[in-house]
Write a protein that holds these residues in place. Structure first.
Motif, PDB file in Angstrom:
ATOM      1  N   ASN A 158       4.319 -12.851  -9.469  1.00 43.83           N
ATOM      2  CA  ASN A 158       5.519 -12.267  -9.301  1.00 43.83           C
ATOM      3  C   ASN A 158       5.396 -11.006  -8.671  1.00 43.83           C
ATOM      4  N   GLY A 159       6.503 -10.581  -7.820  1.00 44.85           N
ATOM      5  CA  GLY A 159       6.784  -9.297  -7.229  1.00 44.85           C
ATOM      6  C   GLY A 159       8.260  -9.326  -6.974  1.00 44.85           C
ATOM      7  N   GLU A 160       8.815  -8.354  -5.669  1.00 43.80           N
ATOM      8  CA  GLU A 160       9.917  -7.928  -5.838  1.00 43.80           C
ATOM      9  C   GLU A 160      10.523  -7.913  -4.191  1.00 43.80           C
ATOM     10  N   SER A 161      11.725  -8.262  -4.085  1.00 48.79           N
ATOM     11  CA  SER A 161      12.310  -8.026  -2.614  1.00 48.79           C
ATOM     12  C   SER A 161      13.875  -8.001  -2.709  1.00 48.79           C
ATOM     13  N   ALA A 162      14.274  -7.350  -1.946  1.00 44.10           N
ATOM     14  CA  ALA A 162      15.775  -7.198  -2.214  1.00 44.10           C
ATOM     15  C   ALA A 162      16.370  -8.200  -1.101  1.00 44.10           C
ATOM     16  N   TYR A 163      15.465  -8.363   0.100  1.00 41.81           N
ATOM     17  CA  TYR A 163      15.996  -9.468   0.951  1.00 41.81           C
ATOM     18  C   TYR A 163      15.385 -10.759   0.684  1.00 41.81           C
ATOM     19  N   GLN A 164      16.354 -11.692   0.303  1.00 46.10           N
ATOM     20  CA  GLN A 164      15.862 -13.076  -0.253  1.00 46.10           C
ATOM     21  C   GLN A 164      16.611 -14.150   0.724  1.00 46.10           C
ATOM     22  N   PRO A 165      16.007 -14.424   1.710  1.00 49.45           N
ATOM     23  CA  PRO A 165      16.489 -15.458   2.522  1.00 49.45           C
ATOM     24  C   PRO A 165      16.575 -16.798   1.765  1.00 49.45           C
ATOM     25  N   SER A 166      17.570 -17.899   2.164  1.00 47.37           N
ATOM     26  CA  SER A 166      17.894 -19.113   1.728  1.00 47.37           C
ATOM     27  C   SER A 166      16.655 -19.963   2.345  1.00 47.37           C
ATOM     28  N   GLY A 167      16.377 -21.043   1.561  1.00 49.48           N
ATOM     29  CA  GLY A 167      15.326 -22.182   2.262  1.00 49.48           C
ATOM     30  C   GLY A 167      14.000 -21.661   1.850  1.00 49.48           C
ATOM     31  N   PHE A 168      13.155 -22.755   1.736  1.00 47.08           N
ATOM     32  CA  PHE A 168      11.790 -22.652   1.233  1.00 47.08           C
ATOM     33  C   PHE A 168      10.749 -22.479   2.697  1.00 47.08           C
ATOM     34  N   LEU A 169      10.084 -21.583   2.413  1.00 45.80           N
ATOM     35  CA  LEU A 169       9.119 -21.202   3.457  1.00 45.80           C
ATOM     36  C   LEU A 169       7.853 -22.201   3.125  1.00 45.80           C
ATOM     37  N   ASN A 170       6.969 -22.728   4.249  1.00 47.48           N
ATOM     38  CA  ASN A 170       5.940 -23.527   4.131  1.00 47.48           C
ATOM     39  C   ASN A 170       4.841 -22.646   3.897  1.00 47.48           C
ATOM     40  N   GLN A 171       3.711 -23.204   3.369  1.00 50.38           N
ATOM     41  CA  GLN A 171       2.536 -22.257   3.377  1.00 50.38           C
ATOM     42  C   GLN A 171       2.020 -22.052   4.680  1.00 50.38           C
ATOM     43  N   MET A 172       1.727 -20.656   4.748  1.00 50.88           N
ATOM     44  CA  MET A 172       1.409 -20.197   5.941  1.00 50.88           C
ATOM     45  C   MET A 172      -0.034 -19.494   5.962  1.00 50.88           C
ATOM     46  N   PRO A 173      -0.938 -19.448   6.955  1.00 48.47           N
ATOM     47  CA  PRO A 173      -2.086 -18.696   6.810  1.00 48.47           C
ATOM     48  C   PRO A 173      -1.846 -17.128   6.545  1.00 48.47           C
ATOM     49  N   ILE A 174      -2.819 -16.660   5.857  1.00 45.58           N
ATOM     50  CA  ILE A 174      -2.832 -15.199   5.357  1.00 45.58           C
ATOM     51  C   ILE A 174      -3.552 -14.256   6.478  1.00 45.58           C
ATOM     52  N   ALA A 175      -3.136 -13.337   6.882  1.00 46.87           N
ATOM     53  CA  ALA A 175      -3.760 -12.383   7.638  1.00 46.87           C
ATOM     54  C   ALA A 175      -3.920 -11.059   6.942  1.00 46.87           C
ATOM     55  N   HIS A 176      -5.064 -10.360   6.795  1.00 46.62           N
ATOM     56  CA  HIS A 176      -5.332  -9.256   6.121  1.00 46.62           C
ATOM     57  C   HIS A 176      -5.885  -8.166   7.118  1.00 46.62           C
ATOM     58  N   PRO A 177      -5.154  -7.620   8.132  1.00 52.32           N
ATOM     59  CA  PRO A 177      -5.367  -6.397   8.849  1.00 52.32           C
ATOM     60  C   PRO A 177      -5.998  -5.491   8.473  1.00 52.32           C
ATOM     61  N   GLY A 178      -5.815  -5.260   7.022  1.00 49.81           N
ATOM     62  CA  GLY A 178      -6.942  -3.842   6.293  1.00 49.81           C
ATOM     63  C   GLY A 178      -8.103  -4.328   6.052  1.00 49.81           C
ATOM     64  N   ALA A 179      -8.524  -5.526   6.139  1.00 45.74           N
ATOM     65  CA  ALA A 179     -10.083  -6.020   5.947  1.00 45.74           C
ATOM     66  C   ALA A 179     -10.842  -5.433   7.108  1.00 45.74           C
ATOM     67  N   SER A 180     -10.332  -4.854   8.082  1.00 50.09           N
ATOM     68  CA  SER A 180     -11.251  -4.186   9.142  1.00 50.09           C
ATOM     69  C   SER A 180     -11.713  -2.821   8.794  1.00 50.09           C
ATOM     70  N   GLY A 181     -11.158  -2.238   7.642  1.00 49.73           N
ATOM     71  CA  GLY A 181     -11.438  -0.882   7.308  1.00 49.73           C
ATOM     72  C   GLY A 181     -10.724  -0.021   8.172  1.00 49.73           C
ATOM     73  N   ILE A 182      -9.643  -0.051   9.198  1.00 52.73           N
ATOM     74  CA  ILE A 182      -8.948   0.678   9.781  1.00 52.73           C
ATOM     75  C   ILE A 182      -7.527   0.942   9.002  1.00 52.73           C
ATOM     76  N   GLN A 183      -7.393   2.100   8.672  1.00 54.75           N
ATOM     77  CA  GLN A 183      -6.195   2.639   7.914  1.00 54.75           C
ATOM     78  C   GLN A 183      -4.730   2.387   8.642  1.00 54.75           C
ATOM     79  N   ALA A 184      -4.683   2.389   9.966  1.00 59.69           N
ATOM     80  CA  ALA A 184      -3.467   2.179  10.555  1.00 59.69           C
ATOM     81  C   ALA A 184      -3.314   0.569  10.396  1.00 59.69           C
ATOM     82  N   TYR A 185      -4.103  -0.228  10.589  1.00 60.19           N
ATOM     83  CA  TYR A 185      -4.020  -1.935  10.245  1.00 60.19           C
ATOM     84  C   TYR A 185      -3.797  -1.949   8.861  1.00 60.19           C
ATOM     85  N   ARG A 186      -4.622  -1.215   7.831  1.00 59.34           N
ATOM     86  CA  ARG A 186      -4.215  -1.643   6.571  1.00 59.34           C
ATOM     87  C   ARG A 186      -2.837  -1.235   6.220  1.00 59.34           C
ATOM     88  N   GLU A 187      -2.306  -0.241   6.629  1.00 61.84           N
ATOM     89  CA  GLU A 187      -0.832   0.261   6.284  1.00 61.84           C
ATOM     90  C   GLU A 187       0.204  -0.523   7.379  1.00 61.84           C
TER      91      GLU A 187
END
Length: 546
Positions: A158-187
């Motif tokens: 569980n988490g939070e978001s004020a924007y809650q679009p209708s409809g179901f989102l399919n499973q999507m690949p996860i991208a983790h830019p912060g894994a590179s260790g570069i702060q600008a990508y992490r944030e």
């Protein structure tokens, strides 16, 4: 009215902060208020019949001490009853900034309420921490704007978001830019050169919000959705924000679960399910991670903050529409978090108390709010802190006297009162120079000729002690009866270690406004949390000792 470098430019709100705060204090009732359909209901300020006078002293969140002083002086000249100040700078000397202007306010019977700041969970970085200001920290409510991460292995977080679009989102690949260790990508300040098209992107955010801009970067780079992660310092507090793409903000425990999942598979996927507004979430209220904490390093012994109030995902007026799809509506609202949002709740309560008890001093009002505060959550457990993410019991250095209880504050039974001369005695007694005290009092003060008080002697609603090994001290407090005549109060100590001794178990008052002195012996209890409660059949009254 606006103040900027000696000029008076337009006072119009250019960032929304002032609009949000003003409507929290005294907004009129608006039916069917919501943020993108969430938290739908009637919205109303704490004191909707109060009149507000607005003094703009910050531009792009920046201002000078002289502009702040000019605004406060104008408010005093205009005869306001309450100073609502969602601004400040951490660890300012007592003779500067809001601290200085607020002393002039109490000299005119005006109650200064000011934000503790958003420097938590770091210790001892706190704003507006002088003894004559009502210093407000931020707590949570039991409402969540629920969105749920569904990982590819079936885990739901569980988490939070004020924007809650209708409809179901399919499973999507996860991208983790912060894994590179570069702060600008992490944030997610930039995703230049990365392939995030059609993916759900992980961005490391802030507990107090301000994460919408990351979503703009993700969307511009082709990302399909965003998960805002908390690190261990952001811990358990999350922000429900009006994102411009499907998004969810999860706490540090859930963030770690997502990282563990990514590490367990070569093809991690996720989606987000939006579940609307949820009430009755357990372990609330709690201290918000970002809320500034003591000990104060400048006020020389006064426990701050004084109180916490609702300050996480607060719905209030906003000057423009939010979210990705403007519709042209004019009644616009937004969720914001911060001690800036908590403070107007208390300022509104102060306005109501001033109306009910016009004879009460600023110190009496602060006492009534502090001594009647909740120290337990809605489930009856001691209020917890959302930092660290183990959710420990809250410290009085984080929550002050507790979570504000407006109804009880109107009828506290007893109060601790302090006048201007006692504040000056405290300044003289804790090492401030004649010049510094003269600057604060705005009249010539000779500390060598003035009586002096240490912080523990000041008639404050909390007690802070410094003790050497084996040392014992006798602490006195004077209480004033503002309840019924012929009242009798029993006195109790919540002290499992038996470190405190009270020579009396009963206080009797024949008349309203009569006074009694309560003494306690404090042997060998450095930095322990003790609570002394005084109660009769109708009132509960408590004082924390640290």
């Amino acid at each position: 009215m606006a103040f900027r470098a000696g000029a008076h430019p337009s006072p119009l709100d250019d960032i929304g902060h002032g609009t949000h705060v003003a409507s929290t204090v005294a907004g009129n009732t608006v039916a069917d208020a919501s943020v993108l359909g969430q938290a739908l209901g009637n919205a109303v300020g704490i004191a909707p019949r109060a009149h507000i006078a607005v003094y703009k002293v910050l531009y792009n969140s920046i201002g000078t001490e002289s502009d702040i002083h000019a605004g406060i002086n104008q408010a005093i000249a205009d005869g306001v009853d309450v100073l609502q100040m969602s601004l400040g700078a951490a660890s300012l000397p007592l003779h500067r900034g809001v601290n200085l202007g607020s002393f002039a306010a109490i000299q005119h019977g005006i109650v200064p309420c000011a934000a503790a700041g958003n420097s938590g969970p770091q210790k001892s970085v706190i704003s507006n921490d002088v003894p004559w200001v009502l210093t407000v920290g931020a707590g949570t409510t039991d409402r969540r704007i629920r969105a749920t991460v569904k990982l590819g292995d079936g885990t739901e977080l569980n988490g939070e978001s004020a924007y809650q679009p209708s409809g179901f989102l399919n499973q999507m690949p996860i991208a983790h830019p912060g894994a590179s260790g570069i702060q600008a990508y992490r944030e997610c300040r930039t995703l230049y050169g990365l392939n995030v098209g059609g993916k759900i992107v992980l961005c490391w955010g802030k507990a107090g919000g301000g994460n919408v801009a990351m979503g703009r970067v993700v969307k511009a780079a082709g990302g399909a959705a965003m998960i805002v992660l908390n690190d261990q310092f952001q811990a358990l507090t999350t922000a429900a924000e009006p994102h411009i793409l499907p998004a969810v903000h999860v706490n540090s425990l859930n963030s770690q679960s997502i990282l563990n999942y990514i590490a367990s598979t070569s093809t991690p996927t996720a989606t987000i399910e939006f579940n609307g507004t949820v009430f009755g979430v357990p372990m609330n209220p709690a201290v918000a991670t970002f809320s500034s904490r003591g000990l104060s390093l400048v006020n020389r012994g006064i426990v701050k903050p004084d109180i916490i109030a609702p300050g996480v995902n607060i719905l209030a007026a906003w000057p423009v529409e939010v979210g990705p799809n403007p519709t042209g509506i004019t009644n616009t609202f937004n969720f914001l978090s911060g001690t800036s949002m908590a403070t107007p709740h208390v300022s509104g309560i102060v306005a109501l108390l001033k109306n009910i008890h016009p004879e009460w001093s600023p110190a009496a009002i602060r006492s009534a709010i502090m001594t009647t505060a909740y120290t337990t959550d809605f489930d009856g457990n001691f209020i917890r802190d959302q930092f660290p993410d183990t959710g420990p019991a809250g410290s009085y250095f984080a929550m002050g006297a507790g979570y504000v209880n407006p109804s009880a504050a109107a009828d506290p039974g007893l109060i601790y009162d302090i006048d201007e001369s006692e504040c000056i005695a405290h300044l003289c007694g804790t090492g401030f120079s004649n010049r510094q005290v003269t600057t604060i009092a705005q009249r010539r003060i000779d500390c060598f000729a003035h009586f002096r008080m240490t912080a523990e002697q000041l008639n404050y609603p909390s007690i802070s002690l410094t003790l050497e090994a084996g040392e014992k001290k006798i602490i006195n407090r004077t209480v004033t009866n503002v309840g019924e005549a012929n009242s009798v109060y029993s006195v109790q100590i919540h002290d499992p270690h038996r470190w405190m001794f009270l020579p009396t178990s009963c206080l009797s008052f024949m008349w309203v406004r009569s006074k009694a002195i309560v003494s306690s012996l404090q042997p060998e209890n450095p930095l322990q949390h003790l609570v002394r409660s005084v109660e009769d059949s109708f009132h509960g009254f408590q004082t924390s000792t640290l």
